[in-house]
Write a protein that holds these residues in place. Structure first.
Motif, PDB file in Angstrom:
ATOM      1  N   ALA A 575       0.827  -1.204   0.000  1.00  0.00           N
ATOM      2  CA  ALA A 575       0.000   0.000   0.000  1.00  0.00           C
ATOM      3  C   ALA A 575       0.860   1.252   0.000  1.00  0.00           C
ATOM      4  O   ALA A 575       0.543   2.254  -0.666  1.00  0.00           O
ATOM      5  N   ILE A 576       1.981   1.218   0.738  1.00  0.00           N
ATOM      6  CA  ILE A 576       2.898   2.361   0.749  1.00  0.00           C
ATOM      7  C   ILE A 576       3.497   2.572  -0.640  1.00  0.00           C
ATOM      8  O   ILE A 576       3.638   3.713  -1.106  1.00  0.00           O
ATOM      9  N   VAL A 583       3.338   2.995  -9.556  1.00  0.00           N
ATOM     10  CA  VAL A 583       3.127   1.581  -9.828  1.00  0.00           C
ATOM     11  C   VAL A 583       1.902   1.379 -10.703  1.00  0.00           C
ATOM     12  O   VAL A 583       1.030   2.251 -10.813  1.00  0.00           O
ATOM     13  N   ASP A 584       1.819   0.187 -11.313  1.00  0.00           N
ATOM     14  CA  ASP A 584       0.721  -0.118 -12.223  1.00  0.00           C
ATOM     15  C   ASP A 584       0.066  -1.445 -11.812  1.00  0.00           C
ATOM     16  O   ASP A 584      -0.888  -1.459 -11.045  1.00  0.00           O
ATOM     17  N   VAL A 585       0.603  -2.576 -12.290  1.00  0.00           N
ATOM     18  CA  VAL A 585       0.015  -3.889 -12.023  1.00  0.00           C
ATOM     19  C   VAL A 585       0.717  -4.525 -10.823  1.00  0.00           C
ATOM     20  O   VAL A 585       1.940  -4.499 -10.734  1.00  0.00           O
ATOM     21  N   ALA A 764       5.551 -14.549  -0.414  1.00  0.00           N
ATOM     22  CA  ALA A 764       6.992 -14.316  -0.411  1.00  0.00           C
ATOM     23  C   ALA A 764       7.367 -12.939  -0.937  1.00  0.00           C
ATOM     24  O   ALA A 764       8.201 -12.247  -0.357  1.00  0.00           O
ATOM     25  N   GLU A 765       6.758 -12.538  -2.031  1.00  0.00           N
ATOM     26  CA  GLU A 765       7.130 -11.281  -2.674  1.00  0.00           C
ATOM     27  C   GLU A 765       5.885 -10.612  -3.241  1.00  0.00           C
ATOM     28  O   GLU A 765       4.908 -11.278  -3.607  1.00  0.00           O
ATOM     29  N   ILE A 766       5.940  -9.295  -3.308  1.00  0.00           N
ATOM     30  CA  ILE A 766       4.951  -8.513  -4.044  1.00  0.00           C
ATOM     31  C   ILE A 766       5.696  -7.773  -5.138  1.00  0.00           C
ATOM     32  O   ILE A 766       6.717  -7.119  -4.877  1.00  0.00           O
ATOM     33  N   MET A 785       9.120   6.062   4.239  1.00  0.00           N
ATOM     34  CA  MET A 785       7.766   5.712   4.645  1.00  0.00           C
ATOM     35  C   MET A 785       7.693   4.278   5.159  1.00  0.00           C
ATOM     36  O   MET A 785       6.986   3.978   6.138  1.00  0.00           O
ATOM     37  N   LEU A 786       8.435   3.374   4.536  1.00  0.00           N
ATOM     38  CA  LEU A 786       8.472   1.996   5.021  1.00  0.00           C
ATOM     39  C   LEU A 786       9.038   1.937   6.433  1.00  0.00           C
ATOM     40  O   LEU A 786       8.499   1.244   7.312  1.00  0.00           O
TER      41      LEU A 786
END
Length: 950
Positions: A575-576, A583-585, A764-766, A785-786
């Motif tokens: 979300a951040i 970002v797109d997809v 595992a990953e986004i 921000m993270l």
């Protein structure tokens, strides 16, 4: 003898008066000779001042200290070379351990080893994450008393002052530029409540681009674990600078420190090393001695070619001017002849003109080059990333450059001098030029030299692997093309019939006066040829580096993931990313989870480690080069197998670590940039429960992928690295092959297919595709921000793609060639105007429009530039191709030796010859147009007839 001196004294006096009388033409000649001399002088001073002595390099390394002691182990002994370039760990396991000796412990240990009164200054550095103006930034953090006299020469204070208290730091200018902070700003380390005021800006003289902050010892380090930006102990170095009061640090003191796990860079030892017989490292046969720095033959060949072309260009530019001057002074020479002067006197007068103007050019060029370097040295230093040392004026070299200018002026006047001496007195007094046919010998010599030189350069690159041969052939081909220039100018002149009036006059004037036009065209040719050669080498290197670059993900793709982070934390991180990045997809990728809850995937102890899910590689897919029996293969078999697809390196990229399969939806195919048509077919395959594979490595002959699942780590393994135990479960999938780059991803299955086979999964990953590559400021804000939202953030990666370093170099080369070309074409145009006043007067007398003179001058300049650029572009490819071929041959020989010896494999090195099309367009299109416009704008459209021409 006295008669000759008297002759030269009179000739020099006449030449001086003639130069003052024809100030415009004299200024052109001086400019032609002085400009290259200026460049050579500036380069000489810059190179000499930038080439530091060994003592100066040591001062930049550890200031005024006698030595630098560096922690290498926790106490186990090491052996080193006198210069410190080679280091050997006597305990083979010690190089893997993490030295945890603190700076205080090292200082205390050195206090007991060194003489009383020794000054010891600890120096510790690591990499950490700090807050920048827009987010987070990783930089080098150093703890050193920078104000100590021992550090003089290491750091240069630009403004402010070095830290004087524990709440102060100083920063390099490179860090301030990148972070957006300034002197007076507050600095904070990530996850640390302490704040530091930036009290000064400094630079590292040998590393101007290094981003670093410096604090007093103990003020910042150790960092919070979350703020560590290094890669383990290799990125955290503890050392100490020492100043010994009663003498230098000797070789015996160095060896004593080696016994305690310390390496030493001693000023005295490096400047005066001991004999090899006293170096234990050499006695044990662990080294052949320190590496000696040898000149790169490619660089030497390039330098020889460049210097030759510079001298050639000076002669070509100055020769026409002296020829024009000789024609303008024919009446004066005729008067000398009519009053008893012979050919010897006429030659002396013309040669004296070359000496006088060459001497003036020498003074202006040398002085101008020195002044230019003194003024432009900050720019040169910033471009090179290193400051000059003390100014190094080599008087003998400067005198040699000045003598070269005089000799060049003398050589440029040789042909006009002999031509003037051959003219009859009657022709000189009447002003008749006579008609002379072009010689046939010079073009024949030019063709032979061009063909032989080009063949020698190419053959030297293909078979001899000799850059010297390539350079010799390139120079020969260049001289051959220069010899052909008069003939080529005549060929261009035949195109005049197709041009309008002004263009027809300009081209025919150029063809008729080849003695003036051809050298100017050849001078442009020489300048452009050198530029094209270097630009082609830069573009080819850039193409090779681009081909060798292995992106982890498609350009701009964002990856967020960590083994230790819960799914809700990764969702929040996603979300951040959606709030702060373009970002797109989004694509969620899951790994197969095997083993007990909370197991450690990085612990190989079977009691604590997770299980194993491994995709089976069919025997027919195994590469024989990677099997134990590979040692028995012959050289021919190794070379043949090296081209086998089974032995090709797989996709390198962001593979889901610890997983035999990637569990994801069709969105991942979109993020990975799979062709839409293939992605649609693959999405249907995923719905059918098939596995989408990017290569055939794990696909058997029946088109299936088999995954073996072990609930605990196997204890027994086969020689080929596969488990020797029976798996606890086996999952089989039908393979759907996708012809696309996989970036290291294992085969992809859908979550439904994983569930159907009884496989547990975890996020595992986004991954995110982006609409554009995020900027540096956006990345810093994202990291900040993270850290603010999640405390210890997950690992992130953004693929920025390949960054070319050749663009700026190509632009500078193009601009330099443009300046030289415009100068040469402008000078030739000025000579043409001086030589064609009678023709221009005739045009004005018969009623030609005023703009014809302006248009004629513009086209004269543009045509000379165009002809020179076209010929130079072709000529410059010869040395570039030859040197690239020689370099490629060397790379192939090294690769063959590596394969034959069994040291490595991989594809055969490719030959990259990339043409710099942007530079070509700049030179071939832009330069002639600019030359034409400038000449037209700077030429008066009207002329005043003081008397009848002739």
């Amino acid at each position: 003898m006295s008669g000759r001196l008297a002759t030269w004294r009179v000739a020099l006096r006449i030449a001086r008066r003639d130069a003052l009388r024809a100030k415009g033409r004299s200024a052109l000649v001086v400019a032609m000779i002085a400009l290259p001399i200026l460049g050579v002088t500036a380069a000489d001073l810059a190179l000499r001042s930038g080439d530091l002595s060994r003592s100066e390099e040591l001062t930049r390394d550890f200031g005024r200290a006698d030595a630098r002691y560096q922690v290498e182990t926790n106490g186990s002994p090491v052996q080193q070379s006198p210069t410190g370039n080679e280091l050997h760990y006597l305990d083979e396991s010690s190089w893997e351990e993490t030295p945890d000796r603190t700076a205080e412990e090292v200082a205390a240990e050195l206090g007991g080893m060194l003489p009383a009164g020794t000054e010891i200054l600890t120096d510790r550095s690591t990499h950490g994450v700090v807050h920048s103006r827009t987010g987070l930034l990783t930089t080098e953090i150093r703890e050193l008393d920078a104000a100590s006299p021992l550090t003089e020469g290491m750091l240069t204070l630009l403004r402010g002052h070095f830290p004087e208290g524990p709440d102060e730091v100083a920063a390099t200018q490179a860090f301030l530029d990148e972070s957006g902070l300034y002197v007076g700003s507050e600095l904070r380390v990530k996850d640390d409540d302490r704040t530091y005021r930036i009290t000064g800006a400094y630079e590292l003289p040998g590393e101007l681009n290094n981003q670093q902050i410096v604090a007093l010892p103990g003020a910042v380090l150790p960092l919070p674990e979350s703020a560590s930006g290094g890669d383990g102990w290799l990125d955290t170095r503890v050392s100490a600078l020492v100043g010994v009061p009663d003498g230098p640090v000797t070789w015996d003191m160095v060896m004593a420190a080696n016994e305690r796990g310390l390496s030493v860079d001693s000023r005295a030892v490096i400047l005066d090393p001991p004999p090899d017989s006293e170096v234990p490292l050499y006695q044990d046969g662990m080294s052949m001695g320190d590496y000696s720095s040898e000149a790169d033959p490619m660089v030497v060949a390039g330098a020889v070619t460049a210097v030759s072309l510079i001298i050639l260009e000076i002669c070509l530019l100055a020769g026409p001017a002296f020829a024009v001057g000789a024609r303008r002074s024919r009446r004066q020479l005729g008067l000398v002849g009519s009053n008893g002067g012979d050919r010897r006197h006429l030659r002396a007068i013309m040669l004296a003109s070359g000496v006088v103007l060459g001497a003036v050019a020498a003074v202006i060029g040398v002085v101008g080059g020195l002044v230019l370097t003194l003024l432009a040295h900050p720019l040169i230093e910033n471009q090179s990333g290193s400051r000059f040392g003390p100014w190094d004026f080599r008087v003998l070299e400067l005198v040699g450059i000045a003598v070269l200018a005089v000799l060049v002026g003398l050589c440029a006047a040789l042909v006009p001098a002999f031509s003037a001496a051959r003219s009859s007195v009657l022709d000189s007094l009447t002003g008749r030029r006579g008609v002379r046919r072009s010689g046939r010998v010079l073009p024949v010599i030019g063709v032979c030299a061009l063909v032989l030189g080009a063949a020698l350069a190419i053959v030297g690159g293909l078979t001899m692997n000799s850059s010297v041969v390539v350079a010799a052939g390139s120079i020969m081909a260049e001289l051959g093309l220069v010899a052909l220039t008069p003939l080529l100018v005549g060929v261009f002149g035949r195109l005049a019939r197709w041009l309008p009036l002004a263009g027809r006059l300009a081209l025919r004037d150029a063809a008729r006066n080849r003695g003036r036009t051809a050298p100017a065209v050849a001078a442009v040719l020489a300048a452009v040829a050198g530029t094209v050669a270097v630009a082609t080498a830069l573009a080819s290197d850039d193409a090779e580096h681009r081909a060798d670059y292995r992106p982890m993900l498609p350009e701009g793709t964002v990856s967020i993931g960590s083994w230790d982070f819960a799914e809700n934390q990764l969702d929040r991180a996603g979300a951040i990313a959606e709030d702060s990045l373009p970002v797109d997809v989004r694509a969620d990728a899951y790994r197969i989870r095997v083993g007990a809850e909370g197991c450690d995937p990085y612990d190989f102890d079977p009691a604590n480690a997770c299980g194993l899910a491994e995709a089976v590689v069919p025997p027919e897919r195994l590469c024989p080069l990677w099997q134990p029996e590979a040692e028995s293969l012959t050289v021919a078999e190794r070379r043949e197998l090296n081209d086998d697809p089974r032995c090709a390196e797989g996709d390198q990229g962001w593979a889901i670590e610890g997983s035999a399969l990637t569990v994801a939806g069709p969105e991942l195919l979109t993020v990975l940039g799979v062709d839409p048509a293939q992605a649609e077919e693959a999405a249907r395959a995923l719905e059918r429960g098939e596995a989408v594979a990017f290569n055939d490595r794990t696909v058997d002959d029946e088109g299936r992928i088999t995954v073996q699942v072990y609930e605990t780590q196997p204890e027994n393994w086969n020689e080929d690295g596969s488990p020797a135990e029976e798996p606890d479960a086996v999952a089989t999938f039908t393979a759907h092959r996708v012809d696309a780059k996989g970036y290291g991803f294992p085969p992809i299955i859908s979550p439904t297919a994983a569930e159907a086979q009884g496989l547990d999964t975890e996020l595992a990953e986004i991954y995110y595709s982006t609409t554009r590559v995020p900027t540096g400021a956006e990345e810093q804000a994202f990291d900040a921000m993270l850290a603010e939202e999640l405390g210890t953030p997950p690992s992130t990666y953004i693929e920025d793609g390949y960054e070319s370093e050749a663009a700026m170099g190509l632009l500078i080369l193009g601009l330099a060639a443009m300046v030289i070309t415009l100068g040469a074409a402008g000078i030739a145009t000025g000579l043409a105007q001086a030589d064609s006043e009678a023709d221009l007067a005739t045009l004005a007398a018969v009623g030609a429009a005023p703009r014809v003179r302006r248009t004629l001058s513009g086209l004269q300049c543009g045509l000379i530039a165009a002809m020179g650029v076209l010929l130079g572009a072709v000529s410059g490819l010869i040395p570039a191709m030859g040197l690239r071929l020689a370099e490629h041959r060397s790379e192939v020989a090294s690769w063959e030796d590596s394969v034959d010896q069994g040291w490595g494999s991989g594809p055969r090195p490719e030959l990259f010859i990339e043409l710099p099309w942007a530079t070509f367009a700049q030179l071939i299109v832009v330069v002639p147009l600019v030359a034409c416009l400038l000449a037209a704008l700077l030429t008066r459209s009207r002329m005043h007839l003081a008397r009848r021409a002739g």
